[in-house]
Enzyme design. Structure first.
Site, PDB file in Angstrom:
ATOM      1  N   CYS A   1       0.603  -1.232   0.087  1.00 12.17           N
ATOM      2  CA  CYS A   1      -0.114  -0.148  -0.094  1.00 12.17           C
ATOM      3  C   CYS A   1       0.839   1.107   0.225  1.00 12.17           C
ATOM      4  O   CYS A   1       0.527   2.278  -0.552  1.00 12.17           O
ATOM      5  CB  CYS A   1      -0.886   0.158   1.175  1.00 12.17           C
ATOM      6  SG  CYS A   1       0.037  -0.250   2.743  1.00 12.17           S
TER       7      CYS A   1
ATOM      8  N   HIS B   1      -1.388   1.287   7.531  1.00  8.07           N
ATOM      9  CA  HIS B   1      -1.891   1.178   6.427  1.00  8.07           C
ATOM     10  C   HIS B   1      -1.897   2.729   5.449  1.00  8.07           C
ATOM     11  O   HIS B   1      -2.050   3.603   6.142  1.00  8.07           O
ATOM     12  CB  HIS B   1      -3.212   0.719   6.336  1.00  8.07           C
ATOM     13  CG  HIS B   1      -3.904   0.470   4.966  1.00  8.07           C
ATOM     14  ND1 HIS B   1      -3.557  -0.397   4.164  1.00  8.07           N
ATOM     15  CD2 HIS B   1      -5.051   1.228   4.406  1.00  8.07           C
ATOM     16  CE1 HIS B   1      -4.222  -0.344   2.886  1.00  8.07           C
ATOM     17  NE2 HIS B   1      -5.227   0.454   3.210  1.00  8.07           N
TER      18      HIS B   1
END
Length: 796
Positions: A441, A752
């Site tokens: 990510c 994240h």
């Protein structure tokens, strides 16, 4: 084993290969993939057992036994190699398993075993020694070699190759492969119609033949690529390189390439083509046949790499006039359209620096012109155009301005927006998701943010970047990173159009950035695995890598340090002037579209509290890291104040003052001297112990940094300077508009990354790997999780 006149000889490689081929033909007919794998593993096990016997041989071991062991080893290896590289790839069952996207666990296991088998063959270090032993102890061919039945790995002498080339009447029987750097290849290679260059640094042991085609021939001409594609049509492939002491690495790579072609040619197995090696290399060829060499002229390779060009610029005199020339001066009207790329600035071997190393004797073309040239040079627009470097006038203008007392700093149009005449069919605000490849990510969010910069997207969508790939750049990847980045951007654009047109499911159209990530991992091992990484580090890596691939000055020697006298004079100048001089020096080694779009500069100044003397160093940046104060909340301006605040260095941090000749109390301050067209701000939320500062940093949509830009020019100019300094867009005000935000939730190792990007008419969008959506509230992109901010300059 043979005996001739009471002397022992090994059977030749061709004879032993024939034995292996016979065994394979008789023993594997009609067998399935799984059975063939089992046979390979059993045979490989016997091969390893025989290797152990050979390693245990002593001086007392009879020569006949040594000869027999080597012959046996070669046959066993050849059996496994032929089954793995020729028989199995030809199975319809194997091809069906490979092509099936929904493989069951058994099929996956078989492919994994096959992959390990191929890897074991490719990485076997002993077979080379076995081949050499057999070659050295077999009977030599008595003829010149033109009718000789060569075997893979066999050496050919200089005379034999010369004879082979002379008898290759239709130029279709022999392919020469030069394994040296392309510059050496261009300077002189063996004269033959069918010759290609594969640079030693461009491949590794794990490659297959298809990897060579996709990754190692980036710098090759179309002709060379076509020759390699038809490699299986030639009777012989002859590998050669340098054999000097300092080029041992080339020879090691030659052996690697030989192994790839012989044992890892899965795309096009070389059933009827033999791969042989030129003994003594190209050095011996040059000595014996100096007239049989061919050079490639620079004009013929201009489409492959950009060569440095010395510019005959006319330096302008520096003036003591108090007024800095206005950016809209009529005498500096800028050409708004370019149809040809500007030549790279070139630091000549004898380049001198005026005033004790203060000002380069050549000024460089405006980097903003470089961006515009890239943006406007479409495939069909190749008419040559002589670039007039922005900020450098012609000789008549110079003499007039000198007579009129024009000023030291020459203006340069700083507007770097995409040309209005840009390709009308390209929607630069395309939106598409990226698949998470396992903690990737960090990569996805940076790609989405960077593509919010229209200039960057346009350059890589239209392939106009290709004209500026410098394969000889010292720190570049020979265009590897730039090419794979372009492929990714183009795939995202295509899938974005498809998704918008068909209104298809996001997951089904999301792009897998697999090849791009592999390319990144091959350049920097930090991004090779599936561990979480810092997105700002990846952003820095990507911009640096693209810059080096497109660096027109990447082959120039590093800058020499300033002399003490030059440094002393630099410290007496206004920082506005000193920083401009240093930027011009910097551009002689770093000149690319990435510099123009993203790079700025700051100064780090130490000042002695005893004698008040200063020492200033200048640093270019692509990502500006600013500290986040520990408070309940703060603004982005507070971060910049923290970044530029005056620090006191005392006790353990005393600075050694070169004037006082001892350690003294001092101050240190960071001063922003150049603000880029696209400003990337990294909010330093992690300390040295990787603890995260989660304070909310309030950042505006419109950012004014004029107050943080040094403006100390007082009209007093250093004497005897012979060159005018272009502003290169450094003219206030410095107003910016936010266009992307990379946000981070969680810890550095367990968090994240997502992103917000301004997509023009579509509005702000949120990107979370494969998913993307329009924002739900108008200020959703102002988030406490903001980690990297992307601003573009406006109203320039």
């Amino acid at each position: 084993m043979l005996e001739h006149n009471s002397k022992l000889f090994c059977k030749s490689l061709s004879q032993l290969s024939a034995v292996a081929s016979k065994v394979v033909a008789e023993d594997v007919e009609g067998e399935h993939f799984k059975q063939l794998l089992a046979k390979c593993i059993d045979t490989l096990s016997i091969y390893k057992s025989e290797l152990r016997k050979l390693s245990c041989a002593s001086k007392d071991t009879p020569p006949s036994q040594i000869y027999q062991l080597n012959e046996t080893l070669y046959v066993y290896y050849k059996i496994v190699s032929q089954i793995a590289s020729q028989v199995i790839p030809g199975l319809a069952e194997f091809q069906q398993i490979k092509m099936n996207s929904k493989k069951d666990s058994k099929d996956k296991e078989l492919l994994e075993i096959y992959s390990r088998l191929v890897s074991a063959l490719a990485n076997d270090k002993q077979i080379g020694e076995v081949k050499r032993f057999i070659k050295n102890h077999s009977e030599e061919a008595a003829h010149d070699g033109t009718q000789h039945s060569y075997e893979n790995g066999e050496f050919v002498s200089i005379s034999q190759l010369h004879s082979l080339i002379r008898h290759d009447n239709d130029s279709s029987g022999i392919l020469l492969v030069d394994i040296r750097p392309r510059m050496d290849f261009n300077d002189g290679h063996i004269k033959h119609n069918n010759v290609i260059c594969i640079e030693p640094i461009s491949f590794k042991e794990s490659y297959t033949d298809s990897d060579i085609l996709r990754k190692s021939l980036i710098t090759a001409s179309d002709r060379e690529v076509d020759l390699f594609k038809n490699r299986d049509k030639f009777r012989l492939i002859v590998l050669y390189t340098d054999t000097d002491e300092h080029t041992k690495y080339y020879w090691q790579q030659l052996e690697v390439l030989q192994d790839i072609l012989c044992n890892r040619s899965f795309d096009k197995p070389l059933h009827h083509t033999k791969v042989i090696v030129l003994q003594n290399g190209v050095n011996a060829w040059k000595e014996k046949y100096p007239m049989e060499l061919k050079k490639i002229m620079e004009s013929a390779i201009s489409d492959i790499r950009t060569k440095p060009v010395e510019h005959n610029f006319h330096p302008m005199a520096l003036s003591n006039n108090n007024n800095i020339e206005k950016a809209n001066s009529p005498s500096h009207s800028q050409t708004t359209s370019f149809t040809h790329y500007p030549d790279a600035p070139f630091l000549t071997n004898g380049a001198s620096i005026k005033t004790a190393g203060l000002v380069p004797n050549q000024l460089l073309p405006s980097t903003s012109n470089l961006t515009k040239a890239l943006q406007q040079n479409d495939e069909g627009n190749s008419e040559p155009y002589k670039l007039q470097p922005n900020g450098i006038k012609n000789h008549r203008q110079e003499s007039n301005n000198h007579a009129n007392g024009t000023n030291c700093i020459v203006s340069s149009n700083g507007n770097n927006s995409v040309a209005k005449s840009g390709h009308p069919s390209i929607n630069l605000d395309f939106a598409i998701g990226l698949v998470n490849l396992g903690n990737s990510c960090y990569l996805n969010c940076i790609i989405q943010c960077l593509l919010g910069c229209h200039e960057l997207s346009y350059i890589f969508l239209t392939n106009s970047y290709r004209k500026h790939v410098n394969v000889n750049s010292r720190l570049g990847s020979k265009g590897l990173l730039a090419n794979y980045f372009s492929q990714l951007v183009q795939k995202m654009y295509q899938q974005g159009k498809l998704q918008a047109y068909n209104n298809t499911n996001m997951e089904s159209t999301a792009v897998h950035p697999t090849q791009f990530k592999l390319a990144c991992g091959s350049i920097n091992s930090l991004f090779k695995g599936k561990q979480q990484q810092d997105c700002q580090e990846f952003c820095q890596f990507l911009l640096d890598g693209l810059h080096e691939d497109l660096n027109q000055c990447g082959t120039n020697p590093p800058l020499k340090e300033l002399s003490p006298e030059a440094e002393k004079m630099r410290e007496t100048m206004p920082m506005r002037i000193a920083s401009a001089i240093e930027w011009e020096r910097y551009l002689t080694t770093d000149f690319s579209v990435i510099v123009d779009l993203f790079q700025g500069q700051y100064a780090s100044q130490l000042r002695c509290k005893i004698c008040a003397h200063t020492s200033t160093t200048y640093q270019a940046f692509s990502v500006l890291s600013v500290p986040v104060p520990r408070a309940r909340s703060c603004t982005i301006y507070d971060c910049f104040k923290e970044f530029t605040k005056l620090e006191t260095l005392e006790k353990d941090e005393l600075w050694y003052c070169p004037y006082c000749k001892q350690r003294q109390p001092s101050t240190k301050q960071i001063i922003i001297t150049r603000l880029p067209n696209n400003l990337i701000i990294h909010l330093k939320r992690f300390d040295n112990m990787m603890n995260k500062n989660n304070v909310f940093v309030n950042y505006p949509n419109e950012l004014d940094l004029t107050g943080f830009w040094i403006d100390d020019y007082n009209g007093e100019m250093p004497k005897d300077n012979g060159v005018s300094l272009p502003l290169r867009g450094q003219k206030p005000p410095f107003n910016y508009r936010l266009f992307a935000v990379a946000s981070h939730s969680g810890t550095l190792y367990g968090g994240h990354y997502t992103s917000f990007v301004d997509k023009g008419r579509v509005g702000w969008c949120s990107f979370d790997d494969v998913s993307w959506r329009k924002i739900r509230r108008k200020d959703e992109y102002i988030t406490p999780n903001a980690y990297v901010l992307f601003y573009r300059r406006v109203n320039m």
